[in-house]
Enzyme design. Structure first.
Site, PDB file in Angstrom:
ATOM      1  N   THR A  49      87.393  61.390  56.312  1.00  0.00           N
ATOM      2  CA  THR A  49      87.279  62.126  57.572  1.00  0.00           C
ATOM      3  C   THR A  49      88.605  62.744  57.999  1.00  0.00           C
ATOM      4  O   THR A  49      88.627  63.772  58.672  1.00  0.00           O
ATOM      5  CB  THR A  49      86.728  61.173  58.659  1.00  0.00           C
ATOM      6  OG1 THR A  49      85.418  60.771  58.266  1.00  0.00           O
ATOM      7  CG2 THR A  49      86.647  61.839  60.017  1.00  0.00           C
ATOM      8  N   SER A  99      83.316  57.861  50.351  1.00  0.00           N
ATOM      9  CA  SER A  99      83.737  56.482  50.592  1.00  0.00           C
ATOM     10  C   SER A  99      82.689  55.459  50.156  1.00  0.00           C
ATOM     11  O   SER A  99      83.010  54.430  49.576  1.00  0.00           O
ATOM     12  CB  SER A  99      84.051  56.338  52.088  1.00  0.00           C
ATOM     13  OG  SER A  99      84.643  55.113  52.377  1.00  0.00           O
ATOM     14  N   THR A 134      86.882  55.926  55.854  1.00  0.00           N
ATOM     15  CA  THR A 134      86.990  54.606  56.504  1.00  0.00           C
ATOM     16  C   THR A 134      85.897  53.635  56.084  1.00  0.00           C
ATOM     17  O   THR A 134      86.070  52.428  56.220  1.00  0.00           O
ATOM     18  CB  THR A 134      86.954  54.755  58.038  1.00  0.00           C
ATOM     19  OG1 THR A 134      85.751  55.433  58.401  1.00  0.00           O
ATOM     20  CG2 THR A 134      88.158  55.524  58.532  1.00  0.00           C
TER      21      THR A 134
END
Ligand SMILES: *[C@@H]1O[C@H](CO)[C@@H](O)[C@H](O)[C@H]1NC(C)=O
Ligand SMILES: *[C@@H]1O[C@H](CO)[C@@H](O)[C@H](O)[C@H]1NC(C)=O
Ligand SMILES: *[C@@H]1O[C@H](CO)[C@@H](O)[C@H](O)[C@H]1NC(C)=O
Ligand SMILES: *[C@@H]1O[C@H](CO)[C@@H](O)[C@H](O)[C@H]1NC(C)=O
Ligand SMILES: *[C@@H]1O[C@H](CO)[C@@H](O)[C@H](O)[C@H]1NC(C)=O
Ligand SMILES: *[C@@H]1O[C@H](CO)[C@@H](O)[C@H](O)[C@H]1NC(C)=O
Ligand SMILES: *[C@@H]1O[C@H](CO)[C@@H](O)[C@H](O)[C@H]1NC(C)=O
Ligand SMILES: *[C@@H]1O[C@H](CO)[C@@H](O)[C@H](O)[C@H]1NC(C)=O
Length: 391
Positions: A49, A99, A134
């Site tokens: 992000t 991710s 994340t």
């Protein structure tokens, strides 16, 4: 203009003496710099992000990703203050699937570069930061942390808001991560996460909120430091997390093959222990089970763990509550307790231990000995307590 800052483009590949032979060839770094007296910090960019943009609105933090985000070099131009604290170089890593799609190939790859760049005898690089989505940042970061062989800072960061947000957290996180990586005060602490004005230990950190910038926390162990005017302030002197091991992964010769598969299962009322056998039948070389309370597991799961142990398959029990730990039995048994290592992290630690050729007793010691020694005392007491020592 960024290009006017580019001063040097040279760390000759052959110039770095290295204790092990690494795969790959592109070790050269091109430094972006406006002052060649500043410490060098390398950026390992895997995406996320922090490098994303929304093409909907400046308030969109839910459906972004379709927009075209900044490159790391553009982010440096946008947060040009970073060049007042460090000289920077960028290495991009392929992270297909984002991710949530990543596997051990990525952390093995990043750690090879980090060891080569930072831990070679003649390295002049002060520290490294890693951009990562994340969702699984804590996993890749933990894999690198346990395989990184020097005292320099390795710092993971990212963002919860796209770069187009009215107040993007990524830019602040980026500045702070660079400032921390450039600072000698960040050394000898193990890997760190810098996020939302705080510094935590990779070893103990987890993502605690799916949506907000204040997400990475070491809930029980707390913050190691905070940022004031962009500079890190550590609350304590340097120390490594208790029981943090090091694994040499230089004998992994094919990054794509990855490390042994480990499956995490979630214990709950009515747990079906046949899932544990199914995981092994499907190729798992070890299991992690989240047990309710202090890593309690059902009688059927315990029986399965014992049976699998007798076949050479370890099961690591992790406490299911958000904080706290399971406590190893006084007498070492076939269910192995993780101490304060979380489930995501226990999976990676077991993967690394199996790759290093640990047998079941060594795996038990790896996970249990820090807590076992604290609770049941030094080896001599253990001898009196249960007839042998397990450290
Ligand atoms: C370059 O960085 C050094 C070290 O921080 C500092 O002493 C020096 O003043 C800087 N030079 C300029 C021109 O900013
Ligand atoms: C955003 O970009 C994607 C392609 O990257 C496109 O499909 C979508 O229509 C765009 N949305 C807007 C509002 O422009
Ligand atoms: C960020 O950098 C990009 C590319 O260098 C530039 O187009 C953009 O205007 C910059 N944005 C801000 C807010 O500085
Ligand atoms: C490892 O990273 C390097 C540098 O980005 C890249 O060239 C290489 O393809 C990566 N290897 C794998 C197996 O992903
Ligand atoms: C580096 O590796 C050696 C063994 O190869 C190990 O003993 C040492 O603890 C490692 N150092 C760090 C800082 O991880
Ligand atoms: C690594 O292994 C994969 C699959 O097992 C194979 O396709 C690939 O060719 C191997 N790469 C190298 C460099 O040997
Ligand atoms: C891991 O992901 C890579 C892509 O980065 C893929 O090539 C590889 O096959 C995957 N490895 C395993 C063990 O699934
Ligand atoms: C790596 O080395 C260890 C010994 O240090 C060995 O037991 C293990 O089998 C090796 N793993 C691989 C994948 O070669």
């Amino acid at each position: 203009m960024l290009s006017q800052f580019i001063l040097t483009a040279a760390l000759a590949a052959g110039a770095l003496a290295s204790p092990v032979e690494y795969i790959g060839s592109d070790w050269d770094l091109e430094w972006i710099s406006k002052n060649d007296s500043l410490p060098k910090v390398v950026i390992y960019s895997t995406g996320g992000t922090i490098l994303s943009a929304s093409n909907y609105s400046s308030l969109d933090n839910v459906k972004y990703g379709s927009g075209v985000g900044p490159t790391p070099q553009e982010l440096i131009a946008n947060v040009s203050e970073v060049l007042d604290v460090a000289q920077l170089a960028v290495v991009k890593f392929p992270a297909p699937g984002g991710s949530a799609g990543i596997n051990s190939t990525l952390y093995l790859n990043v750690t090879q570069y980090a060891n080569r760049h930072l831990c070679s005898e003649d390295s002049d690089i002060a520290g490294a930061i890693m951009f990562h989505g994340t969702n699984t940042l804590e996993e890749t970061a933990f894999g690198v942390d346990l395989t990184f062989n020097c005292s320099k800072p390795f710092i993971a960061t990212g963002a919860m808001r796209p770069d187009t947000y009215v107040s993007p957290d990524g830019r602040s996180n980026f500045y702070q991560a660079v400032a921390a990586a450039a600072s000698p005060s960040s050394r000898d602490r193990g890997g760190l996460i810098v996020f939302n004005d705080r510094i935590t230990s990779i070893f103990y950190s987890t993502k605690t909120n799916a949506n907000t910038p204040d997400t990475f926390k070491a809930l029980e162990q707390g913050n190691l430091g905070a940022f004031l005017a962009g500079q890190p302030f550590y609350f304590f002197g340097p120390a490594y997390p208790t029981g943090r091991p090091y694994f040499d992964v230089s004998n992994v010769t094919n990054l794509t093959d990855g490390l042994p598969a480990i499956i995490i299962v979630y214990g709950h009322q009515g747990f079906d222990a046949s899932l544990m056998y199914a995981a092994v039948a499907n190729g798992a070389k070890g299991l992690v089970i989240l047990g309710p309370g202090a890593a309690a597991v059902s009688p059927s799961a315990l029986a399965a763990a014992k049976d699998l142990y007798s076949q050479g398959i370890p099961t690591i029990a992790v406490a299911r509550p958000v904080t706290g730990t399971g406590v190893p039995d006084p007498t070492p048994a076939s269910l192995i307790y993780s101490s304060y290592v979380g489930a995501d992290q226990a999976r990676i630690m077991l993967q690394l231990a199996l790759n290093a050729g640990y047998d079941l007793d060594e795996i038990r010691d790896l996970f249990e000995s820090p807590l076992r020694n604290a609770i049941f005392g030094p080896a001599v007491n253990q001898l009196a307590y249960y007839g042998t020592t397990y450290i």
